[in-house]
Design an enzyme around this catalytic site. Structure first.
Site, mmCIF file in Angstrom:
data_model
loop_
_atom_site.group_PDB
_atom_site.id
_atom_site.type_symbol
_atom_site.label_atom_id
_atom_site.label_comp_id
_atom_site.label_asym_id
_atom_site.label_seq_id
_atom_site.Cartn_x
_atom_site.Cartn_y
_atom_site.Cartn_z
ATOM 1 N N HIS A 152 -5.555 -0.102 6.794
ATOM 2 C CA HIS A 152 -5.542 -0.903 7.825
ATOM 3 C C HIS A 152 -6.790 -0.695 8.881
ATOM 4 O O HIS A 152 -7.464 -1.687 9.253
ATOM 5 C CB HIS A 152 -4.327 -0.339 8.779
ATOM 6 C CG HIS A 152 -2.934 -0.377 8.275
ATOM 7 N ND1 HIS A 152 -2.782 -1.168 7.217
ATOM 8 C CD2 HIS A 152 -1.924 0.733 8.385
ATOM 9 C CE1 HIS A 152 -1.344 -0.976 6.771
ATOM 10 N NE2 HIS A 152 -0.997 0.014 7.534
ATOM 11 N N LYS A 193 -1.393 -9.800 10.496
ATOM 12 C CA LYS A 193 -1.087 -9.833 11.926
ATOM 13 C C LYS A 193 -1.950 -10.958 12.492
ATOM 14 O O LYS A 193 -3.133 -11.153 12.102
ATOM 15 C CB LYS A 193 -1.486 -8.611 12.739
ATOM 16 C CG LYS A 193 -0.369 -7.567 12.466
ATOM 17 C CD LYS A 193 -0.912 -6.284 13.179
ATOM 18 C CE LYS A 193 -0.078 -4.771 12.508
ATOM 19 N NZ LYS A 193 1.205 -4.674 13.109
ATOM 20 N N LYS A 204 0.907 -1.264 -0.089
ATOM 21 C CA LYS A 204 -0.018 -0.054 0.093
ATOM 22 C C LYS A 204 0.875 1.375 -0.102
ATOM 23 O O LYS A 204 2.060 1.077 0.405
ATOM 24 C CB LYS A 204 -0.973 -0.122 1.203
ATOM 25 C CG LYS A 204 -0.014 0.100 2.700
ATOM 26 C CD LYS A 204 -0.918 1.234 3.662
ATOM 27 C CE LYS A 204 -0.054 2.460 3.595
ATOM 28 N NZ LYS A 204 0.356 2.768 4.920
ATOM 29 N N LYS A 222 -0.413 9.606 15.627
ATOM 30 C CA LYS A 222 1.046 9.622 15.968
ATOM 31 C C LYS A 222 1.190 10.312 16.992
ATOM 32 O O LYS A 222 0.412 11.180 17.364
ATOM 33 C CB LYS A 222 1.706 10.243 14.988
ATOM 34 C CG LYS A 222 1.591 9.694 13.341
ATOM 35 C CD LYS A 222 2.509 8.557 13.078
ATOM 36 C CE LYS A 222 2.465 8.180 11.486
ATOM 37 N NZ LYS A 222 2.829 6.582 11.513
HETATM 38 C C1 BG6 Z 1 2.125 1.647 7.909
HETATM 39 C C2 BG6 Z 1 2.132 3.378 8.064
HETATM 40 O O1 BG6 Z 1 1.184 1.343 6.901
HETATM 41 O O2 BG6 Z 1 1.726 1.306 9.337
HETATM 42 C C3 BG6 Z 1 2.946 3.872 9.128
HETATM 43 O O3 BG6 Z 1 2.175 3.740 6.760
HETATM 44 C C4 BG6 Z 1 2.473 3.013 10.583
HETATM 45 O O4 BG6 Z 1 2.653 5.111 9.269
HETATM 46 C C5 BG6 Z 1 2.549 1.635 10.418
HETATM 47 O O5 BG6 Z 1 3.588 3.643 11.506
HETATM 48 C C6 BG6 Z 1 2.004 0.968 11.743
HETATM 49 O O6 BG6 Z 1 2.108 -0.445 11.515
HETATM 50 P P1 BG6 Z 1 2.257 -1.275 13.032
HETATM 51 O O7 BG6 Z 1 2.311 -2.557 12.421
HETATM 52 O O8 BG6 Z 1 3.480 -0.589 13.560
HETATM 53 O O9 BG6 Z 1 1.008 -0.897 13.636
#
Ligand code: BG6
Length: 469
Positions: free
Chosen positions: A217, A159, A125, A315
């Site tokens: 996500h 996951k 993505k 964030k």
């Molecule tokens: C990514 C985003 O797809 O997913 C990031 O581009 C983000 O900004 C990340 O930090 C989060 O993934 P995870 O697996 O750490 O929750």
């Protein structure tokens, strides 16, 4: 993520003996230079006890390198030459490039006959930056690879706990009869991160939280939580149900966008006890990009009539936590009210996806005692730990193996991506039309105060607000 995952699969004996990997990029590297880079990357990203030198050497023996300049469209014939007799077998091309390169690379591969009937293509993505560009990317890729050979990665689907949502919902009789508007008051999905820009300045600014996290996500999580039961776990059945759900999301309009969404951007503050800079300082200039977003969504179908789904991601939040809260309705009549002390709290299911993996169900029970002053109730927690003693796998390990084996169930189909963009584009258009700008929040907090108001107006609270009471 990619080579450490491939290494783990290799080390666990899960890659076939004849499987070879050709790394590719613009730089003209000789094989020794490429192997050195990989050795350094494995050492950086894997725990020391995984890195047996002999196993690393065996792994590197599978790996070759061939320079391809995707932007210039050169190097594909050399790649085909290097593949040699392997061109008669199945080949998987894995693109970890900007989406603007997906179409050109698919065409480049096809021009050198590396798009045979057994060849597959995987893409990270984002697929485009809005519906129009994703249609274009998908059409370009489709000109060389049929949809059943296109693997769109959303690493959340790799996951363990996200897949466990399927088991929870469809391998238990207890929950499904209650999984609807009759019993559920609302659902919360939070993906909170403590990290900031992480040096991804050029990518992140201009993308923002809505497109970076919600479009993919969070909507995939939502789809798995809310979809109808698929007839089986095969790729068509699961993805048919997800796309139906995604298409049932109610479009936000300029009239309701302010009451249904909040954009935020962090200013300097402290996370985990350490001072951190604000987004604009990290970026080096002011920006309108949101690093936080909260949305009240609705699904217009029978099952979810009038059940709000509150989505929130940001964030520089106080903790790294991904969770789903299923808030049930109160019992229709409280028989304890005339004699009891304390109310009857509505049941709640807390599904922790990361970093902890567990499911908790909050239930009411009687406090032990003779109850001379009236029966007392208390909330108790049913705790289901999902930790197992096996090594926790990187999400990509599962996805790469499925890609190699050609199982598309955990990959996002073209119509899903397009349905996701359709809903996201309406939010962006409504933000633009109403001039909604990001509100400030201090790094290390749960976002702008209006995000709290978004849910509290409906008489509910974010789960962390309750937890910190
Ligand atoms: C990514 C985003 O797809 O997913 C990031 O581009 C983000 O900004 C990340 O930090 C989060 O993934 P995870 O697996 O750490 O929750």
């Amino acid at each position: 993520m990619l080579f450490p995952s491939l290494f783990n699969l290799h080390a666990d004996g899960l890659l076939a003996d004849g499987l070879t990997i050709i790394g590719s990029g613009r730089s003209a590297l000789n094989i020794a230079e490429f192997h050195d880079q990989l050795r350094a990357a494995l050492a950086e990203h894997l725990p020391d006890d995984r890195l047996d030198t002999a196993v690393v050497d065996q792994f590197l023996a599978r790996i070759e390198y061939c320079a391809v300049d995707a932007a210039a469209g050169t190097g594909y014939d050399e790649l085909a030459q290097q593949l040699g007799a392997r061109m008669n077998h199945s080949i998987g091309a894995y693109l970890s490039t900007p989406p603007s390169m997906f179409g050109p690379i698919a065409r480049g591969l096809a021009s050198a006959n590396i798009a045979c009937a057994e060849c597959r293509i995987a893409m990270e993505k984002p697929i485009g930056h809005d519906l129009a560009s994703s249609l274009q990317v998908n059409a370009d890729v489709a000109s060389a690879f049929a949809e059943d050979r296109v693997f769109r990665i959303d690493h959340y689907l790799g996951k363990e706990t996200v897949q466990n949502l399927l088991a929870l919902r469809f391998a238990n009789m207890m929950f499904e009869p209650l999984w609807n508007a009759q019993a559920i008051d609302h659902v919360q999905i939070t993906v909170a991160e403590t990290v900031g820009l992480e040096g991804r300045v050029s990518y992140y600014d201009g993308v923002g939280a809505l497109r970076d996290m919600v479009q993919n996500h969070m909507l995939q999580l939502l789809a798995i939580i809310a979809m109808e039961p698929p007839a089986s776990v095969n790729s068509t059945a699961v993805r048919d149900e997800k796309v139906k759900l995604l298409r049932s999301l109610r479009k936000l309009t300029p009239a309701d966008i302010k009451a249904h969404s909040v954009k935020g951007q962090y200013s300097h503050g402290a996370v985990n006890g350490a001072a951190v800079a604000g987004y604009a300082e990290e970026l080096g200039e002011n920006s309108n990009t949101e690093t936080f977003v909260a949305i009240k969504a609705h699904i217009d179908n029978w099952r979810w009539k009038n059940v709000p789904f509150y989505l929130r991601t940001g964030k520089r939040m106080p903790v790294r936590r991904s969770e789903v809260i299923i808030q049930f309705k109160p019992v229709p009549h409280n028989i304890f009210a005339p004699v009891g002390v304390g109310g009857v709290d509505a049941n709640k299911m807390i599904i922790n996806l990361q970093p902890e993996e567990n499911i908790q169900v909050k239930l009411m029970s009687k406090q032990p005692g003779l109850d001379r002053a009236g029966l007392k109730l208390r909330e108790v927690t049913l705790d289901v730990s999902l930790q197992n003693s096996d090594r926790r796998r990187i999400a990509y390990e599962r996805l790469l193996l499925d890609f190699i084996e050609g199982d598309q169930t955990l990959f996002v189909r073209r119509d899903e991506v397009e349905a996701q963009w359709h809903w996201i584009d309406a939010i962006r258009a409504a933000w633009a039309e109403t001039g909604q700008a990001p509100q400030n929040y201090t790094a290390g907090t749960w976002g702008p105060s209006s995000a709290i108001a978004l849910i509290e107006r409906d008489g509910a609270s974010w789960h962390d607000e309750i937890a910190s009471d």
